[in-house]
Write an enzyme that holds these catalytic residues in place. Structure first.
Site, PDB file in Angstrom:
ATOM      1  N   ARG A 102       0.394  -1.523   0.169  1.00  9.20           N
ATOM      2  CA  ARG A 102       0.336   0.372  -0.397  1.00  9.20           C
ATOM      3  C   ARG A 102       0.733   1.498   0.536  1.00  9.20           C
ATOM      4  NH1 ARG A 102      -4.105  -0.724   4.499  1.00  9.20           N
ATOM      5  NH2 ARG A 102      -5.285  -2.103   2.415  1.00  9.20           N
ATOM      6  N   TYR A 103       2.059   1.167   0.811  1.00  9.54           N
ATOM      7  CA  TYR A 103       2.914   2.384   0.991  1.00  9.54           C
ATOM      8  C   TYR A 103       4.423   1.984   0.292  1.00  9.54           C
ATOM      9  CZ  TYR A 103      -0.053   3.887   5.017  1.00  9.54           C
ATOM     10  OH  TYR A 103      -0.995   3.558   5.636  1.00  9.54           O
ATOM     11  N   ARG A 106       7.132  -0.290   2.804  1.00  7.95           N
ATOM     12  CA  ARG A 106       6.790  -0.861   2.705  1.00  7.95           C
ATOM     13  C   ARG A 106       6.127  -1.847   2.201  1.00  7.95           C
ATOM     14  NH1 ARG A 106       5.386   3.854   5.344  1.00  7.95           N
ATOM     15  NH2 ARG A 106       3.277   4.021   6.488  1.00  7.95           N
ATOM     16  N   CYS A 115      -3.545 -17.602  14.833  1.00  8.70           N
ATOM     17  CA  CYS A 115      -3.940 -17.105  15.989  1.00  8.70           C
ATOM     18  C   CYS A 115      -3.329 -17.227  17.082  1.00  8.70           C
ATOM     19  CB  CYS A 115      -4.810 -15.639  16.261  1.00  8.70           C
ATOM     20  SG  CYS A 115      -4.703 -15.183  14.009  1.00  8.70           S
ATOM     21  N   CYS A 119      -9.232 -13.001  17.915  1.00  6.56           N
ATOM     22  CA  CYS A 119     -10.283 -11.810  18.414  1.00  6.56           C
ATOM     23  C   CYS A 119     -11.249 -11.702  18.383  1.00  6.56           C
ATOM     24  CB  CYS A 119      -9.320 -10.610  17.998  1.00  6.56           C
ATOM     25  SG  CYS A 119      -7.186 -11.327  19.104  1.00  6.56           S
ATOM     26  N   CYS A 122     -11.259  -8.800  15.190  1.00  5.54           N
ATOM     27  CA  CYS A 122     -10.391  -8.415  14.400  1.00  5.54           C
ATOM     28  C   CYS A 122     -10.189  -8.286  12.803  1.00  5.54           C
ATOM     29  CB  CYS A 122      -9.877  -9.757  13.971  1.00  5.54           C
ATOM     30  SG  CYS A 122      -8.158  -9.980  13.280  1.00  5.54           S
ATOM     31  N   ARG A 124      -8.912  -8.685   9.968  1.00  6.71           N
ATOM     32  CA  ARG A 124      -8.649  -9.394   9.108  1.00  6.71           C
ATOM     33  C   ARG A 124      -9.342 -10.618   8.827  1.00  6.71           C
ATOM     34  NH1 ARG A 124      -2.954  -8.182   9.322  1.00  6.71           N
ATOM     35  NH2 ARG A 124      -2.745  -6.660   7.374  1.00  6.71           N
ATOM     36  N   ASP A 283     -11.800  -0.735  12.014  1.00  8.21           N
ATOM     37  CA  ASP A 283     -12.715  -0.528  10.804  1.00  8.21           C
ATOM     38  C   ASP A 283     -13.705  -1.284  10.809  1.00  8.21           C
ATOM     39  OD1 ASP A 283      -9.579   0.319  10.331  1.00  8.21           O
ATOM     40  OD2 ASP A 283      -8.528  -1.728   9.785  1.00  8.21           O
ATOM     41  N   ASP A 320      -8.221   3.543   9.411  1.00  9.33           N
ATOM     42  CA  ASP A 320      -7.747   3.245   8.208  1.00  9.33           C
ATOM     43  C   ASP A 320      -8.351   3.326   6.964  1.00  9.33           C
ATOM     44  OD1 ASP A 320      -5.769   1.922   6.959  1.00  9.33           O
ATOM     45  OD2 ASP A 320      -4.851   0.764   8.371  1.00  9.33           O
ATOM     46  N   LYS A 327      -3.188   4.878   6.826  1.00  8.26           N
ATOM     47  CA  LYS A 327      -3.223   5.031   7.961  1.00  8.26           C
ATOM     48  C   LYS A 327      -3.355   6.735   7.651  1.00  8.26           C
ATOM     49  CE  LYS A 327      -1.461   0.848   9.845  1.00  8.26           C
ATOM     50  NZ  LYS A 327      -1.541   0.218   8.844  1.00  8.26           N
TER      51      LYS A 327
HETATM   52  C1  LIG Z   1      -0.874  -0.237   8.735  1.00 11.48           C
HETATM   53  C2  LIG Z   1       0.471  -0.678   7.831  1.00 11.48           C
HETATM   54  C3  LIG Z   1       1.407  -0.616   7.115  1.00 11.48           C
HETATM   55  C4  LIG Z   1       2.231   0.151   8.540  1.00 11.48           C
HETATM   56  O1  LIG Z   1       2.194   1.185   8.653  1.00 11.48           O
HETATM   57  P1  LIG Z   1       2.409   1.949   9.918  1.00 11.48           P
HETATM   58  O2  LIG Z   1       2.008   3.197   9.485  1.00 11.48           O
HETATM   59  O3  LIG Z   1       4.884   1.839   9.018  1.00 11.48           O
HETATM   60  O4  LIG Z   1       2.882   1.059  10.968  1.00 11.48           O
HETATM   61  C5  LIG Z   1       1.618  -1.548   6.394  1.00 11.48           C
HETATM   62  N1  LIG Z   1       0.630  -1.710   4.752  1.00 11.48           N
HETATM   63  C6  LIG Z   1      -0.190  -1.955   5.644  1.00 11.48           C
HETATM   64  C7  LIG Z   1      -1.135  -2.444   3.930  1.00 11.48           C
HETATM   65  C8  LIG Z   1      -0.805  -0.981   6.889  1.00 11.48           C
HETATM   66  O5  LIG Z   1      -2.025  -1.600   6.817  1.00 11.48           O
HETATM   67  S1  SF4 Z   2      -6.444  -9.307  15.650  1.00 17.16           S
HETATM   68 FE1  SF4 Z   2      -6.670 -10.892  13.866  1.00 17.16          FE
HETATM   69  S2  SF4 Z   2      -5.174 -11.543  13.180  1.00 17.16           S
HETATM   70 FE2  SF4 Z   2      -4.595 -10.735  15.156  1.00 17.16          FE
HETATM   71  S3  SF4 Z   2      -4.390 -12.746  16.696  1.00 17.16           S
HETATM   72 FE3  SF4 Z   2      -6.469 -11.381  16.930  1.00 17.16          FE
HETATM   73  S4  SF4 Z   2      -8.309 -12.697  15.306  1.00 17.16           S
HETATM   74 FE4  SF4 Z   2      -5.319 -12.996  15.271  1.00 17.16          FE
END
Ligand SMILES: *Cc1c(COP(=O)(O)O)cnc(C)c1O
Ligand code: SF4
Length: 358
Positions: A102-103, A106, A115, A119, A122, A124, A283, A320, A327
């Protein structure tokens, strides 16, 4: 190899982490009588897996308490109004399976679908707690090949699921592949294990991780009661190995979205050498709406922290953006008015000051 430091072993039964993880409750009817699952929990589990390991279970005091609510299925997961299970468009921003770019500088690699606990909130939820969501060796190779061909990428963030649910050999192999790429300057691991399965932070693991410095570990922690003696010992071992620790906390309605709980959590993190990093607003993910407080609640929690606790204990509060915009930090407004030549601001006590610009 690892020193056999007696402080390591805190589990009363001295079980290996794999054994503790293997004994996780995955069916609401297996919860102990004192922690009865709510009606509808079984139906929820058909859509979203449940997993509560015996360590985390031992921290729960009563049905409905802040730890219970994080891991016990709730019928509202199926009845909420949110409809998107991937509002951050992670799948669309995934050039190869399991890698999110995305960025520019990174990437996130979703190495493990497993996991330490699942959670309920979550973001995801579509992947979490599903072993099948873990990457195969070939997929890890493909992700590394993508990064090798993307010289702008300077950091690789291991996430999931929880990367530390991989066995040491798998984890080491994955870390090695990315660490070997010349333009990758730092590695990062996002994990909940230090507080949800602290037995995972073994001497062997720490020796392994130490080989990959500069490596950062961000610990997902949501409540002061998650900071137990074993969790503290797990963080101490990572910190002693020279691994800088940060935290990620999700602002959760009725669980930690009040000034007292959040202050206790942030102070406790600082005390165990974990530097508060992000406070995430939940989110807009399908099945998690009942955990989402109003943004104003988050802003007022932030206002209660800023100036009242050490700056080192103040996380960045972020949303986000749906659509994969990334973010965005939010801060309570300290500016009362902005006029030519001076700014009128409120300080942390609410007192008004005039700040001259020239
Ligand atoms: C949160 C996130 C990151 C990391 O973001 P930082 O601000 O560097 O902690 C990188 N990629 C994605 C897709 C993210 O959701
Ligand atoms: S937040 Fe989501 S990915 Fe992280 S430990 Fe909990 S269930 Fe697993």
């Amino acid at each position: 190899m690892a020193s056999k430091d007696p402080v390591i072993i805190h589990d009363p039964n001295q079980l290996a982490w794999q054994t503790i993880a293997g004994r996780a409750i995955a069916d609401p009817k297996d919860l102990p009588d004192r922690l009865k699952a709510p009606p509808g929990a079984a139906a929820v589990c058909r859509a979203y897996p449940m997993s509560v390991n015996p360590y985390y279970l031992s921290l729960i005091q009563a049905p409905g308490d802040p730890l219970w609510r994080q891991v016990v299925p709730d019928a509202r997961e199926l009845s909420g109004t949110l409809t998107d299970d991937d509002p951050l468009t992670e799948t669309a921003q995934s050039p190869v399976p399991g890698l999110i770019h995305r960025y520019p500088d990174r990437v996130v690699v979703l190495v493990s679908g497993r996991c330490p606990v699942v959670c309920r909130f979550c973001f995801r939820k579509r992947l979490a707690g599903r072993a099948a969501a873990s990457l195969t060796d070939d997929q890890v190779d493909a992700a590394a090949a993508y990064v090798r061909a993307a010289p702008a990428v300077r950091e690789v963030i291991f996430s999931g699921g929880d990367p530390l649910m991989l066995e040491d050999d798998k984890l080491c192999a994955a870390l090695e592949k990315f660490a070997a790429i010349g333009h990758v300057e730092t590695l990062r691991i996002h994990t909940r294990t230090p507080v949800a399965l602290p037995q995972r932070i073994t001497g062997d693991l720490v020796v392994l991780l130490k080989k990959f410095l500069p490596l950062y570990v961000n610990v997902h922690v949501n409540h002061p009661r998650e900071i137990t003696a074993p969790a503290e010992a797990a963080c101490a071992r990572l910190a002693d190995a020279g691994i800088p620790l940060g935290s990620q906390t999700v602002l959760l309605a009725g669980i930690n979205d009040d000034a007292i709980t959040m202050e206790a959590l942030m102070r406790a993190l600082l005390r165990i050498r974990v530097r508060p990093y992000y406070l995430h607003h939940p989110d807009v993910v399908k099945g998690t709406g009942h955990f989402r407080p109003p943004i104003n609640r988050g802003l007022s929690v932030m206002r209660s922290l800023v100036g009242r606790v050490p700056g080192m204990a103040v996380p960045r509060y972020v949303i986000d953006l749906p659509g994969g915009g990334g973010k965005v930090p939010l801060l309570p407004d300290y500016v009362v008015s902005s006029e030519t030549g001076h700014l009128v601001v409120k300080n942390y006590q609410g007192k008004v000051f005039v700040y001259p610009e020239k």
